[in-house]
Design a protein around this motif. Structure first.
Motif, PDB file in Angstrom:
ATOM      1  N   GLY A  40       0.839  -1.188   0.000  1.00  0.00           N
ATOM      2  CA  GLY A  40       0.000   0.000   0.000  1.00  0.00           C
ATOM      3  C   GLY A  40       0.875   1.238   0.000  1.00  0.00           C
ATOM      4  O   GLY A  40       1.828   1.314   0.781  1.00  0.00           O
ATOM      5  N   ARG A  41       0.572   2.172  -0.886  1.00  0.00           N
ATOM      6  CA  ARG A  41       1.394   3.390  -0.970  1.00  0.00           C
ATOM      7  C   ARG A  41       1.287   4.218   0.304  1.00  0.00           C
ATOM      8  O   ARG A  41       2.271   4.797   0.758  1.00  0.00           O
ATOM      9  N   ASP A  42       0.103   4.246   0.892  1.00  0.00           N
ATOM     10  CA  ASP A  42      -0.117   5.123   2.042  1.00  0.00           C
ATOM     11  C   ASP A  42       0.103   4.432   3.383  1.00  0.00           C
ATOM     12  O   ASP A  42       0.485   5.081   4.349  1.00  0.00           O
ATOM     13  N   ASP A  43      -0.136   3.105   3.457  1.00  0.00           N
ATOM     14  CA  ASP A  43      -0.027   2.415   4.744  1.00  0.00           C
ATOM     15  C   ASP A  43       1.056   1.342   4.783  1.00  0.00           C
ATOM     16  O   ASP A  43       1.257   0.702   5.812  1.00  0.00           O
ATOM     17  N   ASP A  44       1.751   1.103   3.676  1.00  0.00           N
ATOM     18  CA  ASP A  44       2.855   0.150   3.585  1.00  0.00           C
ATOM     19  C   ASP A  44       2.439  -1.297   3.845  1.00  0.00           C
ATOM     20  O   ASP A  44       3.283  -2.149   4.089  1.00  0.00           O
ATOM     21  N   ARG A  45       1.153  -1.620   3.784  1.00  0.00           N
ATOM     22  CA  ARG A  45       0.698  -3.007   3.970  1.00  0.00           C
ATOM     23  C   ARG A  45       1.165  -3.859   2.797  1.00  0.00           C
ATOM     24  O   ARG A  45       1.080  -3.438   1.640  1.00  0.00           O
ATOM     25  N   LEU A  46       1.649  -5.055   3.092  1.00  0.00           N
ATOM     26  CA  LEU A  46       2.131  -5.970   2.071  1.00  0.00           C
ATOM     27  C   LEU A  46       0.963  -6.732   1.459  1.00  0.00           C
ATOM     28  O   LEU A  46       0.211  -7.399   2.164  1.00  0.00           O
ATOM     29  N   TYR A  47       0.801  -6.625   0.130  1.00  0.00           N
ATOM     30  CA  TYR A  47      -0.274  -7.320  -0.579  1.00  0.00           C
ATOM     31  C   TYR A  47       0.235  -8.518  -1.367  1.00  0.00           C
ATOM     32  O   TYR A  47      -0.486  -9.484  -1.555  1.00  0.00           O
ATOM     33  N   ALA A  48       1.470  -8.463  -1.850  1.00  0.00           N
ATOM     34  CA  ALA A  48       2.007  -9.582  -2.628  1.00  0.00           C
ATOM     35  C   ALA A  48       3.517  -9.432  -2.759  1.00  0.00           C
ATOM     36  O   ALA A  48       4.065  -8.326  -2.649  1.00  0.00           O
ATOM     37  N   THR A  49       4.161 -10.568  -3.010  1.00  0.00           N
ATOM     38  CA  THR A  49       5.581 -10.589  -3.310  1.00  0.00           C
ATOM     39  C   THR A  49       5.774 -11.358  -4.605  1.00  0.00           C
ATOM     40  O   THR A  49       4.882 -12.097  -5.037  1.00  0.00           O
ATOM     41  N   GLY A  50       6.922 -11.185  -5.217  1.00  0.00           N
ATOM     42  CA  GLY A  50       7.193 -11.898  -6.450  1.00  0.00           C
ATOM     43  C   GLY A  50       8.678 -12.091  -6.673  1.00  0.00           C
ATOM     44  O   GLY A  50       9.508 -11.431  -6.043  1.00  0.00           O
ATOM     45  N   THR A  51       8.988 -13.032  -7.551  1.00  0.00           N
ATOM     46  CA  THR A  51      10.352 -13.247  -8.012  1.00  0.00           C
ATOM     47  C   THR A  51      10.309 -13.476  -9.515  1.00  0.00           C
ATOM     48  O   THR A  51       9.284 -13.912 -10.058  1.00  0.00           O
ATOM     49  N   THR A  52      11.402 -13.160 -10.181  1.00  0.00           N
ATOM     50  CA  THR A  52      11.487 -13.380 -11.617  1.00  0.00           C
ATOM     51  C   THR A  52      12.893 -13.792 -12.010  1.00  0.00           C
ATOM     52  O   THR A  52      13.866 -13.428 -11.345  1.00  0.00           O
ATOM     53  N   THR A  53      12.971 -14.542 -13.079  1.00  0.00           N
ATOM     54  CA  THR A  53      14.232 -14.814 -13.768  1.00  0.00           C
ATOM     55  C   THR A  53      14.065 -14.290 -15.183  1.00  0.00           C
ATOM     56  O   THR A  53      13.065 -14.587 -15.841  1.00  0.00           O
ATOM     57  N   CYS A  54      15.022 -13.493 -15.619  1.00  0.00           N
ATOM     58  CA  CYS A  54      14.966 -12.895 -16.959  1.00  0.00           C
ATOM     59  C   CYS A  54      16.171 -13.333 -17.789  1.00  0.00           C
ATOM     60  O   CYS A  54      17.271 -13.527 -17.253  1.00  0.00           O
ATOM     61  N   LEU A  55      15.948 -13.458 -19.072  1.00  0.00           N
ATOM     62  CA  LEU A  55      17.000 -13.756 -20.034  1.00  0.00           C
ATOM     63  C   LEU A  55      17.575 -12.437 -20.532  1.00  0.00           C
ATOM     64  O   LEU A  55      16.827 -11.569 -20.994  1.00  0.00           O
ATOM     65  N   VAL A  56      18.885 -12.278 -20.449  1.00  0.00           N
ATOM     66  CA  VAL A  56      19.563 -11.088 -20.957  1.00  0.00           C
ATOM     67  C   VAL A  56      20.042 -11.404 -22.367  1.00  0.00           C
ATOM     68  O   VAL A  56      20.698 -12.423 -22.598  1.00  0.00           O
ATOM     69  N   MET A  57      19.686 -10.534 -23.307  1.00  0.00           N
ATOM     70  CA  MET A  57      20.007 -10.768 -24.726  1.00  0.00           C
ATOM     71  C   MET A  57      20.854  -9.616 -25.275  1.00  0.00           C
ATOM     72  O   MET A  57      20.673  -8.467 -24.864  1.00  0.00           O
TER      73      MET A  57
END
Length: 163
Positions: A141-158
């Motif tokens: 949340g922008r105003d209250d900093d509550r955590l709604y979700a997390t994520g991870t990614t792997t990207c290919l560099v070209m």
């Protein structure tokens, strides 16, 4: 400079325009309005707001169009904003002449996001190798900093010009 959204593929930067900049400059140019914002963000109600090497921030709020049939924010909305901030974090770490694409991403929703709540999605690079990069993201949340979700990614560099 105002943000002018792309309305067709012809409005998007071509490969030469992308490769002529560092990844950080590319993201900074989107934020400044010198390049159009990501069409997915326009459609879903979020946009990049900050960038530094290895870090990108998107802000927005889920609108009615992002609801699932049960009246909640669709998981794809969480995924789209997190994929955007994590991918752009990787982009900010790329040299001139490099591009990336997402190979895999994962999202963990920690709580329901009410419609219209302003959020910040922060992506940060955790590892950068020659051919892959890994980033993580948090949606709060922008105003209250509550955590709604997390994520991870792997990207290919070209490096398209290498062959």
């Amino acid at each position: 400079m105002p943000r002018i959204p792309a309305t067709s593929p012809a409005d998007l930067p071509d490969r030469a325009t992308i490769l002529a900049r560092t990844g950080l400059a590319f993201v900074e140019d989107m934020i400044a309005g010198r390049l159009p914002p990501p069409p997915i963000g326009v459609a879903l109600g979020f946009a990049p707001t900050e960038a530094a090497r290895g870090r990108a921030v998107f802000e927005g709020a889920a609108r009615f169009d992002a609801m699932n049939p049960m009246g909640g924010v669709h998981g794809g909305w969480y995924g789209a904003i997190l994929d955007s901030c994590m991918g752009c974090a990787v982009m900010t770490d790329l040299a001139q002449g490099e591009m990336y694409t997402t190979l895999d991403f994962s999202v963990n929703i920690t709580r329901a996001l009410p419609l219209g709540v302003p959020v910040r999605a922060v992506g940060e690079v955790q590892h950068r190798g020659r051919s892959t990069a890994v980033a993580r993201g948090e949606l709060r949340g922008r105003d209250d900093d509550r955590l709604y979700a997390t994520g991870t990614t792997t990207c290919l560099v070209m490096r398209p010009e290498e062959g």
